[in-house]
Design an enzyme around this catalytic site. Structure first.
Site, PDB file in Angstrom:
ATOM      1  N   ARG A   1      42.748  54.015  40.241  1.00 29.02           N
ATOM      2  CA  ARG A   1      42.483  54.297  38.830  1.00 29.02           C
ATOM      3  C   ARG A   1      41.106  54.901  38.596  1.00 29.02           C
ATOM      4  O   ARG A   1      40.842  55.433  37.522  1.00 29.02           O
ATOM      5  CB  ARG A   1      42.658  53.023  38.015  1.00 29.02           C
ATOM      6  CG  ARG A   1      41.673  51.916  38.326  1.00 29.02           C
ATOM      7  CD  ARG A   1      42.186  50.559  37.891  1.00 29.02           C
ATOM      8  NE  ARG A   1      42.939  49.914  38.957  1.00 29.02           N
ATOM      9  CZ  ARG A   1      43.531  48.753  38.828  1.00 29.02           C
ATOM     10  NH1 ARG A   1      43.491  48.104  37.694  1.00 29.02           N
ATOM     11  NH2 ARG A   1      44.191  48.229  39.841  1.00 29.02           N
TER      12      ARG A   1
ATOM     13  N   TRP B   1      40.923  39.196  45.196  1.00 26.80           N
ATOM     14  CA  TRP B   1      40.093  39.023  46.377  1.00 26.80           C
ATOM     15  C   TRP B   1      38.936  39.996  46.455  1.00 26.80           C
ATOM     16  O   TRP B   1      38.020  39.776  47.215  1.00 26.80           O
ATOM     17  CB  TRP B   1      40.917  39.143  47.655  1.00 26.80           C
ATOM     18  CG  TRP B   1      41.981  38.114  47.812  1.00 26.80           C
ATOM     19  CD1 TRP B   1      43.290  38.322  48.109  1.00 26.80           C
ATOM     20  CD2 TRP B   1      41.840  36.677  47.710  1.00 26.80           C
ATOM     21  NE1 TRP B   1      43.976  37.130  48.192  1.00 26.80           N
ATOM     22  CE2 TRP B   1      43.108  36.106  47.949  1.00 26.80           C
ATOM     23  CE3 TRP B   1      40.771  35.831  47.424  1.00 26.80           C
ATOM     24  CZ2 TRP B   1      43.334  34.736  47.918  1.00 26.80           C
ATOM     25  CZ3 TRP B   1      40.993  34.457  47.384  1.00 26.80           C
ATOM     26  CH2 TRP B   1      42.260  33.939  47.637  1.00 26.80           C
TER      27      TRP B   1
ATOM     28  N   ASP C   1      43.379  49.454  44.677  1.00 25.99           N
ATOM     29  CA  ASP C   1      42.502  49.093  43.568  1.00 25.99           C
ATOM     30  C   ASP C   1      41.596  50.247  43.150  1.00 25.99           C
ATOM     31  O   ASP C   1      41.011  50.214  42.069  1.00 25.99           O
ATOM     32  CB  ASP C   1      41.621  47.896  43.936  1.00 25.99           C
ATOM     33  CG  ASP C   1      42.315  46.558  43.711  1.00 25.99           C
ATOM     34  OD1 ASP C   1      43.323  46.537  42.985  1.00 25.99           O
ATOM     35  OD2 ASP C   1      41.843  45.543  44.255  1.00 25.99           O
TER      36      ASP C   1
ATOM     37  N   HIS D   1      40.187  41.318  50.606  1.00 26.38           N
ATOM     38  CA  HIS D   1      41.285  42.166  51.076  1.00 26.38           C
ATOM     39  C   HIS D   1      41.049  42.630  52.510  1.00 26.38           C
ATOM     40  O   HIS D   1      41.990  42.717  53.308  1.00 26.38           O
ATOM     41  CB  HIS D   1      41.461  43.371  50.146  1.00 26.38           C
ATOM     42  CG  HIS D   1      42.332  43.082  48.967  1.00 26.38           C
ATOM     43  ND1 HIS D   1      43.666  42.753  49.087  1.00 26.38           N
ATOM     44  CD2 HIS D   1      42.068  43.075  47.638  1.00 26.38           C
ATOM     45  CE1 HIS D   1      44.179  42.555  47.882  1.00 26.38           C
ATOM     46  NE2 HIS D   1      43.234  42.734  46.993  1.00 26.38           N
TER      47      HIS D   1
ATOM     48  N   HIS E   1      38.784  34.484  36.931  1.00 29.44           N
ATOM     49  CA  HIS E   1      39.389  35.472  37.812  1.00 29.44           C
ATOM     50  C   HIS E   1      38.343  36.068  38.755  1.00 29.44           C
ATOM     51  O   HIS E   1      38.566  36.186  39.966  1.00 29.44           O
ATOM     52  CB  HIS E   1      40.060  36.575  36.992  1.00 29.44           C
ATOM     53  CG  HIS E   1      40.979  37.444  37.793  1.00 29.44           C
ATOM     54  ND1 HIS E   1      42.338  37.420  37.660  1.00 29.44           N
ATOM     55  CD2 HIS E   1      40.731  38.356  38.763  1.00 29.44           C
ATOM     56  CE1 HIS E   1      42.893  38.288  38.500  1.00 29.44           C
ATOM     57  NE2 HIS E   1      41.925  38.867  39.183  1.00 29.44           N
TER      58      HIS E   1
ATOM     59  N   ASP F   1      47.210  40.327  47.367  1.00 27.82           N
ATOM     60  CA  ASP F   1      47.246  39.995  45.936  1.00 27.82           C
ATOM     61  C   ASP F   1      48.067  38.744  45.643  1.00 27.82           C
ATOM     62  O   ASP F   1      47.646  37.866  44.892  1.00 27.82           O
ATOM     63  CB  ASP F   1      47.836  41.155  45.138  1.00 27.82           C
ATOM     64  CG  ASP F   1      46.833  42.256  44.835  1.00 27.82           C
ATOM     65  OD1 ASP F   1      45.619  42.038  45.023  1.00 27.82           O
ATOM     66  OD2 ASP F   1      47.268  43.349  44.413  1.00 27.82           O
TER      67      ASP F   1
ATOM     68  N   HIS G   1      47.746  45.501  50.706  1.00 26.92           N
ATOM     69  CA  HIS G   1      47.043  45.071  49.497  1.00 26.92           C
ATOM     70  C   HIS G   1      47.846  44.058  48.685  1.00 26.92           C
ATOM     71  O   HIS G   1      47.316  43.032  48.249  1.00 26.92           O
ATOM     72  CB  HIS G   1      46.735  46.292  48.628  1.00 26.92           C
ATOM     73  CG  HIS G   1      45.829  45.982  47.490  1.00 26.92           C
ATOM     74  ND1 HIS G   1      44.456  46.020  47.578  1.00 26.92           N
ATOM     75  CD2 HIS G   1      46.094  45.611  46.209  1.00 26.92           C
ATOM     76  CE1 HIS G   1      43.919  45.687  46.416  1.00 26.92           C
ATOM     77  NE2 HIS G   1      44.902  45.438  45.567  1.00 26.92           N
TER      78      HIS G   1
ATOM     79  N   ASP H   1      38.288  36.039  42.724  1.00 27.91           N
ATOM     80  CA  ASP H   1      38.358  37.324  43.417  1.00 27.91           C
ATOM     81  C   ASP H   1      37.322  37.408  44.526  1.00 27.91           C
ATOM     82  O   ASP H   1      37.632  37.736  45.672  1.00 27.91           O
ATOM     83  CB  ASP H   1      38.097  38.471  42.445  1.00 27.91           C
ATOM     84  CG  ASP H   1      39.350  38.948  41.745  1.00 27.91           C
ATOM     85  OD1 ASP H   1      40.432  38.444  42.063  1.00 27.91           O
ATOM     86  OD2 ASP H   1      39.242  39.825  40.881  1.00 27.91           O
TER      87      ASP H   1
ATOM     88  N   HIS I   1      50.465  44.506  40.985  1.00 29.41           N
ATOM     89  CA  HIS I   1      49.431  43.687  41.608  1.00 29.41           C
ATOM     90  C   HIS I   1      49.580  42.198  41.287  1.00 29.41           C
ATOM     91  O   HIS I   1      48.869  41.384  41.871  1.00 29.41           O
ATOM     92  CB  HIS I   1      48.044  44.144  41.149  1.00 29.41           C
ATOM     93  CG  HIS I   1      47.647  45.497  41.650  1.00 29.41           C
ATOM     94  ND1 HIS I   1      46.717  45.684  42.650  1.00 29.41           N
ATOM     95  CD2 HIS I   1      48.045  46.739  41.269  1.00 29.41           C
ATOM     96  CE1 HIS I   1      46.556  46.981  42.870  1.00 29.41           C
ATOM     97  NE2 HIS I   1      47.349  47.641  42.043  1.00 29.41           N
TER      98      HIS I   1
ATOM     99  N   HIS J   1      46.716  35.717  40.518  1.00 32.42           N
ATOM    100  CA  HIS J   1      47.621  36.866  40.404  1.00 32.42           C
ATOM    101  C   HIS J   1      49.065  36.407  40.289  1.00 32.42           C
ATOM    102  O   HIS J   1      49.988  37.217  40.331  1.00 32.42           O
ATOM    103  CB  HIS J   1      47.428  37.821  41.578  1.00 32.42           C
ATOM    104  CG  HIS J   1      46.354  38.828  41.325  1.00 32.42           C
ATOM    105  ND1 HIS J   1      46.570  40.184  41.272  1.00 32.42           N
ATOM    106  CD2 HIS J   1      45.039  38.664  41.045  1.00 32.42           C
ATOM    107  CE1 HIS J   1      45.449  40.806  40.999  1.00 32.42           C
ATOM    108  NE2 HIS J   1      44.501  39.902  40.858  1.00 32.42           N
TER     109      HIS J   1
END
Length: 273
Positions: free
Chosen positions: A75, A28, A72, A33, A177, A147, A143, A181, A91, A153
């Site tokens: 990382r 998303w 998200d 989200h 994807h 997802d 989240h 998203d 996720h 997903h």
């Protein structure tokens, strides 16, 4: 968890650029989200809303949308990179099976979105945990419920959730994807608040009926997503996302956002009441 106020300012300032740039391959994206979080917050009962507000206030946030994209972003932050790695597999769930039937082997060692939701709902509801742990769990719950409602997903193909399925979209190369998203959502040209207002104005969403013999709602949500991804036309034969594709599939995506918002609210009401 670092404060999301600065993140919100950055997102607002860069929104116009994000419309032209290829969105990150997260479910998303930021807009979706935040829509789910916003729709859910509108449907919280007073006790659950008060507890959500209390947990958010520990880092000066006010709305669920403020923490909806944090998982998200882990990382990309040196301080949270390891947590991002540890939760990366939570996720999504890979069915790798066109029957779209969920079973524990689909989630080895509990490393999938179905068990991720279960894990963090339990932490959120545990009043013996610290506010820091419970606030973090709240972000993951918000989240991950978003997802699991993104069809790719919980895909059935061996294509990394559509990341390996190349398409042309708005005259540029992309992949399926990314289109799901954010790409299709951005065609509305709305900020998340206005988009959530638009979806909320449609009234209460009618949720799909339980899938027997499943007694795991999180698994059902994943199965629903998988079945959407295998519907005729979802994967365009000519690898082109045109206006006709958007006209058919964007309402599907928006219905999933509405369902996710309602289900997130139901989970929080039950867990925090």
């Amino acid at each position: 968890m670092r404060s999301t106020r600065f993140r919100g300012a950055v997102v607002a300032a860069s929104f116009a650029l994000s419309l032209a740039a290829a969105p990150a391959a997260f479910a998303w994206g930021q807009v979706g989200h935040r829509i789910v979080a916003n729709l859910a917050q509108r449907q919280l009962d007073p006790k659950a809303l008060a507890e959500v507000k209390r947990l958010l206030a520990t880092e000066n946030d006010t709305d669920l949308a403020d923490i909806a994209t944090w998982p998200d972003e882990l990382r990309d932050n040196p301080d949270t990179k390891e947590l991002g790695k540890a939760t990366a597999k939570l996720h999504y769930v890979d069915f790798n099976d066109p029957t779209c039937v969920y079973s524990p082997p689909k989630c080895p060692d509990g490393q999938c979105v179905v068990e991720g939701i279960r894990k963090y709902v339990a932490i959120l509801g545990d009043r013996s945990k610290s506010d820091t742990e419970r606030r973090e769990a709240l972000s993951f719950v918000v989240h991950f419920i978003g997802d699991v409602h993104q069809p790719l997903h919980a895909g059935y193909r061996d294509d990394k959730g559509g990341n390996d399925f190349q398409v042309q979209f708005q005259g540029k190369g992309s992949n399926l994807h990314k289109v799901w998203d954010s790409g299709m959502l951005y065609t509305r040209n709305l900020q998340f608040q206005a988009y959530a207002d638009l979806l909320a104005a449609q009234g209460a969403v009618t949720l799909p009926k339980p899938i027997p013999p499943l007694d795991n709602p999180y698994a059902q949500w994943a199965e629903e997503s998988c079945k959407i991804s295998k519907a005729p036309g979802f994967y365009p034969d000519k690898h082109e996302i045109d206006d006709a594709y958007v006209a058919v599939e964007r309402p599907v995506a928006e219905e999933r956002l509405r369902e996710a918002g309602k289900r997130l609210a139901d989970v929080l009401n039950k867990t925090l009441d």
